[in-house]
Design a protein around this motif. Structure first.
Motif, mmCIF file in Angstrom:
data_model
loop_
_atom_site.group_PDB
_atom_site.id
_atom_site.type_symbol
_atom_site.label_atom_id
_atom_site.label_comp_id
_atom_site.label_asym_id
_atom_site.label_seq_id
_atom_site.Cartn_x
_atom_site.Cartn_y
_atom_site.Cartn_z
ATOM 1 N N HIS A 129 -5.287 2.733 1.069
ATOM 2 C CA HIS A 129 -4.852 3.644 0.013
ATOM 3 C C HIS A 129 -3.883 4.625 0.646
ATOM 4 O O HIS A 129 -4.138 5.131 1.734
ATOM 5 N N THR A 130 -2.781 4.904 -0.044
ATOM 6 C CA THR A 130 -1.821 5.862 0.492
ATOM 7 C C THR A 130 -1.629 7.015 -0.476
ATOM 8 O O THR A 130 -1.840 6.879 -1.678
ATOM 9 N N ASP A 131 -1.228 8.111 0.084
ATOM 10 C CA ASP A 131 -0.862 9.272 -0.709
ATOM 11 C C ASP A 131 0.396 8.930 -1.498
ATOM 12 O O ASP A 131 1.231 8.152 -1.039
ATOM 13 N N HIS A 132 0.545 9.487 -2.669
ATOM 14 C CA HIS A 132 1.714 9.164 -3.494
ATOM 15 C C HIS A 132 3.020 9.623 -2.839
ATOM 16 O O HIS A 132 4.086 9.185 -3.224
ATOM 17 N N ASN A 133 2.942 10.481 -1.828
ATOM 18 C CA ASN A 133 4.143 10.954 -1.129
ATOM 19 C C ASN A 133 4.594 10.020 -0.015
ATOM 20 O O ASN A 133 5.612 10.260 0.619
ATOM 21 N N CYS A 148 5.918 6.434 1.176
ATOM 22 C CA CYS A 148 6.577 5.203 0.739
ATOM 23 C C CYS A 148 5.885 4.000 1.385
ATOM 24 O O CYS A 148 5.546 4.028 2.573
ATOM 25 N N GLY A 149 5.694 2.954 0.635
ATOM 26 C CA GLY A 149 5.067 1.742 1.169
ATOM 27 C C GLY A 149 5.823 1.151 2.339
ATOM 28 O O GLY A 149 5.240 0.538 3.224
#
Length: 94
Positions: free
Chosen positions: A78-82, A84-85
């Motif tokens: 899971h990544t923070d919305h800030n 970028c993948g």
């Protein structure tokens, strides 16, 4: 140098982009064949080891590492919305 915890596991300190993280050696070993699992075995002989600060140093995005370390712990990414993948895809911790 890594320090033993109360169960005999070893705590490792990692400095990623100026942010310090601590984790257990056994956590890094959960993903065999990855860069971090290798680090858990090489320990101070690894080129990222900084003997002056007794930690490993990576010049990488610390927010990305937070997600990666959590992936090791939970097996879910899971990544923070800030973040970028593409940052995650390009990071060479794993």
């Amino acid at each position: 140098m890594d320090t033993p915890d109360r169960l005999g596991d070893r705590r490792l300190r990692l400095n990623v982009g100026g942010v310090r993280f601590e984790t257990l050696k056994s956590t890094l070993e959960l993903k065999p064949g990855t860069r971090l699992a290798l680090l858990a075995h090489l320990q101070e002989s690894d080129e990222t080891w900084d003997g002056d600060t007794n930690e490993y140093f990576f010049d990488r995005h610390p927010g990305a590492f937070t997600a990666i370390l959590q992936y090791y712990r939970t097996d879910e990414l899971h990544t923070d919305h800030n973040i970028c993948g593409n940052i995650i895809k390009g990071v060479s911790f794993t």
